[in-house]
Write a protein that holds these residues in place. Sequence first.
Motif, short mmCIF file in Angstrom:
data_model
loop_
_atom_site.label_atom_id
_atom_site.label_comp_id
_atom_site.label_asym_id
_atom_site.label_seq_id
_atom_site.Cartn_x
_atom_site.Cartn_y
_atom_site.Cartn_z
N PRO A 252 -7.39 18.04 11.34
CA PRO A 252 -8.21 17.12 11.56
C PRO A 252 -8.97 17.93 10.34
N ASP A 253 -8.92 18.96 9.93
CA ASP A 253 -10.36 19.32 9.29
C ASP A 253 -9.92 19.40 7.64
N SER A 254 -8.06 18.47 7.33
CA SER A 254 -7.95 17.78 6.21
C SER A 254 -8.78 16.40 5.50
N LYS A 255 -8.43 16.69 4.27
CA LYS A 255 -9.21 15.36 3.24
C LYS A 255 -8.10 15.00 3.32
N ILE A 256 -7.01 13.71 2.99
CA ILE A 256 -6.06 13.41 1.93
C ILE A 256 -6.36 11.58 2.32
N PHE A 257 -5.61 11.20 1.29
CA PHE A 257 -5.55 10.03 1.00
C PHE A 257 -7.15 9.18 0.74
N GLY A 258 -7.47 10.26 0.48
CA GLY A 258 -9.45 10.38 -0.44
C GLY A 258 -10.18 11.00 0.85
N LYS A 259 -9.70 10.47 1.81
CA LYS A 259 -10.47 10.35 3.59
C LYS A 259 -10.69 11.16 4.39
N SER A 260 -11.25 11.83 4.96
CA SER A 260 -11.73 12.60 6.20
C SER A 260 -10.15 12.17 7.31
N VAL A 261 -9.48 13.62 8.07
CA VAL A 261 -8.73 13.50 8.87
C VAL A 261 -9.72 12.90 10.14
N TYR A 262 -10.55 14.17 10.45
CA TYR A 262 -11.49 13.82 10.99
C TYR A 262 -11.86 12.62 11.33
N ASP A 263 -12.63 12.50 10.53
CA ASP A 263 -13.46 10.96 10.61
C ASP A 263 -12.73 10.13 11.22
N VAL A 264 -11.55 9.17 10.45
CA VAL A 264 -11.14 8.64 10.68
C VAL A 264 -10.22 8.68 12.31
N ARG A 265 -9.94 9.81 12.80
CA ARG A 265 -8.68 9.73 13.87
C ARG A 265 -10.56 9.71 15.24
#
Length: 462
Positions: A252-265
């Motif tokens: 969740p602390d990663s950024k992938i595909f240009g987006k924050s995993v935490y924010d998306v989750r």
Amino acid sequence: MKEYCGVFGIYNNPNAVYYTYLGLYALQHRGQESAGIAATDGNKIGYYRDFGLVSSVFKSSVLRELSGFIAIGHNRYSTSGASDSPDNIQPIVVSYKYGQMAVAHNGNLVNALELREKLEEEGSIFRGTTDSEVIVHLIVKSKKKKFLDKLIDALVRLKGAYSLLVMTNKKLIAVRDPWGFRPLCMGELDGSPVFASETCAFDLIGAKYLRDVEPGEIIVVENGAISSYRLPETENCPRSQCIFEFVYFARPDSKIFGKSVYDVRKAFGRRLAKEHPVEADIVIPVPDSGVVPALGYSQESGIPFEMGLIRNHYVGRTFIKPDQKLRDIGVKVKLNPIPELLEGKRVIVIDDSIVRGTTSRKIIRMLREAGAKEVHMRISSPPTKFPCYFGIDTPTKDQLIASNHSVEEICKYIEADSLGYLSLEGMIEAAGGNFSEYCTACFNGEYPFNIPESVERQAEKK
């Protein structure tokens, strides 16, 4: 469902090996079966690989013996090839006519079997059984003169998911397949280019995230210069970034595909609360992947968030259960409820997915035994109905409960008072994108291209 692999690489750094070790540490969640590091001093490539977690594979003595200013590393969970063969541990390191090279691969090739058979007919001898070794043979057998041309000659024959790090005695090359299935990002540490599957690896070593490697892009780092190339026909491949990276796999602390995993989750959880509201007293997650969407659900619904289940983080991947009584204890080895929080409460349980349904049923029974009055299950992804052929070790279709049963039937099987899944449309909107950006085949069966029948048959034999 189980994770696939993580890759890390760094160029022109005197501590390349140690930074790669730390990078693999940060990416441990992407593979726990084996780990390896290859490094070059400009003249030769040395490497060390073994089964186990990063901390057990790389002792201080091993790290001291490896030297070089370029290094790549790999964590593995097998999706292709036997997990018990040391020849399948990566990076794969080979010597050939023009020198040495090492390859670390995250993903899965759907035409690997076809390519392997053709290579064997032409005289190639394989040491292991992974699809990654096919890539090495294609590079070596290419009749092109320059290494980059050899690499491109090999890559255009591949079909499927590959985020690659390729190292020669003097080069570091990062490649992402034209569909962009798996994440691969680029950073910088004190002037040294760095590549990793996720940005959490950059955070650990203090590197700055620069950008994602684009689908179909080849980045070559040599003699201090960075060059970017494109694979031919890339524009004909629809972008197919794996949406399940946001659901479960990435940290969740990663950024992938240009987006924050935490924010998306968290957005998944908020959308889930809108789509499937229910009157309850507390919202609890199934840790760890259920924590962030549970926070989103709680904030959107106004129902208090509690950690009603505590996870034992020191449990290994396998648990020996010699008889039925001990098998029933299996889930309690990893999760334990807090009765004081659950007694007499109407509970909403948030999890990332339901695969076979057996674990969900055990969790719900456990919560009821701990005193929960009602248990409502909410899932932060749509029903998983189809297998993945691009690097996730999913069960076959007949083992996926959602492919053979309705939501009502699943609810009855897991013994929940109610069950609600996040809709596919809601998931895409919450991720801030559109259907053209993501691979959603595990939910709707719409693969970006036709899957060879041989691959489907091979998957069914697992």
